[in-house]
Design an enzyme around this catalytic site. Structure first.
Site, PDB file in Angstrom:
ATOM      1  N   ASP A   1      36.742  25.324  -1.161  1.00  0.00           N
ATOM      2  CA  ASP A   1      37.341  25.012   0.129  1.00  0.00           C
ATOM      3  C   ASP A   1      36.928  23.574   0.473  1.00  0.00           C
ATOM      4  O   ASP A   1      35.910  23.097  -0.009  1.00  0.00           O
ATOM      5  CB  ASP A   1      36.784  26.039   1.133  1.00  0.00           C
ATOM      6  CG  ASP A   1      36.817  25.575   2.555  1.00  0.00           C
ATOM      7  OD1 ASP A   1      37.922  25.350   3.067  1.00  0.00           O
ATOM      8  OD2 ASP A   1      35.741  25.446   3.175  1.00  0.00           O
TER       9      ASP A   1
ATOM     10  N   ASP B   1      33.095  28.661   3.272  1.00  0.00           N
ATOM     11  CA  ASP B   1      32.186  28.833   4.409  1.00  0.00           C
ATOM     12  C   ASP B   1      32.824  29.529   5.605  1.00  0.00           C
ATOM     13  O   ASP B   1      32.125  30.048   6.462  1.00  0.00           O
ATOM     14  CB  ASP B   1      31.678  27.467   4.883  1.00  0.00           C
ATOM     15  CG  ASP B   1      32.795  26.646   5.503  1.00  0.00           C
ATOM     16  OD1 ASP B   1      33.924  26.663   4.966  1.00  0.00           O
ATOM     17  OD2 ASP B   1      32.551  26.003   6.537  1.00  0.00           O
TER      18      ASP B   1
ATOM     19  N   ASP C   1      38.054  31.930   4.662  1.00  0.00           N
ATOM     20  CA  ASP C   1      37.786  31.997   3.229  1.00  0.00           C
ATOM     21  C   ASP C   1      37.393  33.404   2.764  1.00  0.00           C
ATOM     22  O   ASP C   1      37.408  33.678   1.563  1.00  0.00           O
ATOM     23  CB  ASP C   1      36.649  31.026   2.851  1.00  0.00           C
ATOM     24  CG  ASP C   1      36.978  29.591   3.201  1.00  0.00           C
ATOM     25  OD1 ASP C   1      38.113  29.170   2.942  1.00  0.00           O
ATOM     26  OD2 ASP C   1      36.095  28.893   3.738  1.00  0.00           O
TER      27      ASP C   1
HETATM   28  P1  ADP Z   1      41.023  23.914   6.947  1.00  0.00           P
HETATM   29  O1  ADP Z   1      41.307  24.552   5.602  1.00  0.00           O
HETATM   30  O2  ADP Z   1      40.775  22.448   6.811  1.00  0.00           O
HETATM   31  O3  ADP Z   1      39.943  24.635   7.712  1.00  0.00           O
HETATM   32  P2  ADP Z   1      43.018  25.073   8.795  1.00  0.00           P
HETATM   33  O4  ADP Z   1      43.848  26.028   8.004  1.00  0.00           O
HETATM   34  O5  ADP Z   1      42.038  25.636   9.746  1.00  0.00           O
HETATM   35  O6  ADP Z   1      42.379  23.993   7.799  1.00  0.00           O
HETATM   36  O7  ADP Z   1      44.004  24.121   9.619  1.00  0.00           O
HETATM   37  C1  ADP Z   1      45.069  23.451   8.979  1.00  0.00           C
HETATM   38  C2  ADP Z   1      45.620  22.371   9.887  1.00  0.00           C
HETATM   39  O8  ADP Z   1      46.096  22.941  11.134  1.00  0.00           O
HETATM   40  C3  ADP Z   1      44.613  21.323  10.302  1.00  0.00           C
HETATM   41  O9  ADP Z   1      44.466  20.327   9.319  1.00  0.00           O
HETATM   42  C4  ADP Z   1      45.246  20.806  11.594  1.00  0.00           C
HETATM   43  O10 ADP Z   1      46.267  19.896  11.306  1.00  0.00           O
HETATM   44  C5  ADP Z   1      45.843  22.052  12.203  1.00  0.00           C
HETATM   45  N1  ADP Z   1      44.904  22.679  13.145  1.00  0.00           N
HETATM   46  C6  ADP Z   1      44.157  23.795  12.967  1.00  0.00           C
HETATM   47  N2  ADP Z   1      43.412  24.060  14.056  1.00  0.00           N
HETATM   48  C7  ADP Z   1      43.683  23.082  14.959  1.00  0.00           C
HETATM   49  C8  ADP Z   1      43.240  22.784  16.302  1.00  0.00           C
HETATM   50  N3  ADP Z   1      42.352  23.524  16.950  1.00  0.00           N
HETATM   51  N4  ADP Z   1      43.772  21.693  16.890  1.00  0.00           N
HETATM   52  C9  ADP Z   1      44.661  20.930  16.259  1.00  0.00           C
HETATM   53  N5  ADP Z   1      45.110  21.140  15.028  1.00  0.00           N
HETATM   54  C10 ADP Z   1      44.642  22.198  14.373  1.00  0.00           C
HETATM   55 MG    MG Z   2      35.759  25.548   5.412  1.00  0.00          MG
END
Ligand code: ADP
Ligand code: MG
Length: 287
Positions: free
Chosen positions: A38, A232, A236
């Site tokens: 991740d 983490d 995941d």
């Molecule tokens: P990661 O694998 O990096 O944890 P997520 O699946 O949680 O990614 O999120 C994917 C995308 O969705 C982020 O890169 C962002 O663009 C958007 N995103 C997720 N949560 C938020 C939030 N709280 N505010 C704004 N954008 C968000």
């Molecule tokens: Mg992570």
């Protein structure tokens, strides 16, 4: 494999901060051919900071107030930034997290959207000239989020997360052990590629929705490979459970640790090649 040698192996691992839940996991670690990591919180420190904000003060106030309701590390970065700028946060009437896309909130009579391109597309919001600015941030490895208020584009906020210092060395050692190394992330392709390049990973699976992470691990297994997943987050957990070996980052969520077969203390990535070396040494001694 004698039970005693396995016990010696897991004991040696534990002394190093590698906690196997059982001896069978050490034996399976020996057979690994691929490893999926991740990005956020695993390869990076998971402590993002706002580096750029384009928009007016009102947009920042609505943005940060809306993000106050989110537990996402991106949200924490935005709230911290607004606080530093002495922005007063206002009360949120309604809040909705949209996994893999962003958030949606209502503040008095305003509807606020913060998130990626997909989120804006789904709400038919025209972002016009923002695209080039997004790209400029993403090639630097930053995560750029679009802001819309009442259906209109109002700005961009970019956040940077730094890689763990030992990540490049850990990746190098994993490759030396003969493993195929893959990065898996919900973040966009360009940002993911930039971070991957910094740590020496050449295979990237980006823009994966939280519920799709396990499917991606399954696809690798269907290619006939024994695969480990390192992560983490709560997101995941299903992927950690389905992988031949699930490796949780000790600094991560309880849910991830529970779903995994191994936990590495302190989130030190060098412990992963170390675990593989211990597994090889243990199994070799048995033969
Ligand atoms: P990661 O694998 O990096 O944890 P997520 O699946 O949680 O990614 O999120 C994917 C995308 O969705 C982020 O890169 C962002 O663009 C958007 N995103 C997720 N949560 C938020 C939030 N709280 N505010 C704004 N954008 C968000
Ligand atoms: Mg992570």
């Amino acid at each position: 494999a004698t039970p005693t040698s396995i016990m010696v192996g897991t004991g040696k691992a534990a002394e190093n901060g590698i906690l196997f839940k059982g001896g069978e996991h050490l034996e399976r670690t020996h057979q690994l051919e691929a490893i999926v990591l991740d990005k956020t919180g695993t390869i990076t420190k998971g402590k993002p900071e706002v580096t750029n904000f384009t928009g007016d003060e009102k947009a920042l106030q609505l943005l940060a107030s809306a993000e106050k309701g989110s537990e996402h590390p991106l949200a924490e970065a935005i709230v911290a930034y607004a606080t530093e700028q002495d922005i007063d946060l206002v009360e949120v009437d309604d809040f909705n997290a949209i996994p893999g896309h962003g958030i949606e909130a209502t503040i008095s009579d305003n509807t606020i959207l913060v998130g990626n391109r997909k989120l804006m597309q789904n709400h038919q919001i025209e972002v016009g000239g923002a695209e080039q600015e997004m790209i400029d941030y993403e090639v630097e490895g930053k995560t750029a989020m679009l802001i819309a208020v009442n259906g209109e584009y109002r700005g961009i906020v970019a956040v940077a997360d730094t890689i763990k210092e030992t990540a490049p060395q850990a990746i190098r050692e994993l490759k030396k052990e003969g493993l195929e190394v893959i990065m898996l992330t919900g973040d966009n392709e360009r940002t993911a590629q930039a971070i991957a390049k910094q740590v020496g990973i050449d295979q990237v699976i980006a823009q994966v929705l939280p519920e799709e992470k396990a499917d991606k691990v399954k696809e690798i297994q269907l290619q006939g490979k024994k695969v480990a997943m390192v992560g983490d987050g709560v997101n995941d957990a299903p992927a950690l459970a389905i992988a031949d070996i699930g490796i949780a980052i000790g600094t991560g969520t309880e849910v991830a640790i529970e779903a995994a077969d191994v936990t590495i203390l302190g989130g030190e990535l060098l412990l992963i090649p170390k675990a593989i070396k211990i597994s090889h040494a243990t199994i070799k001694n048995i033969r």
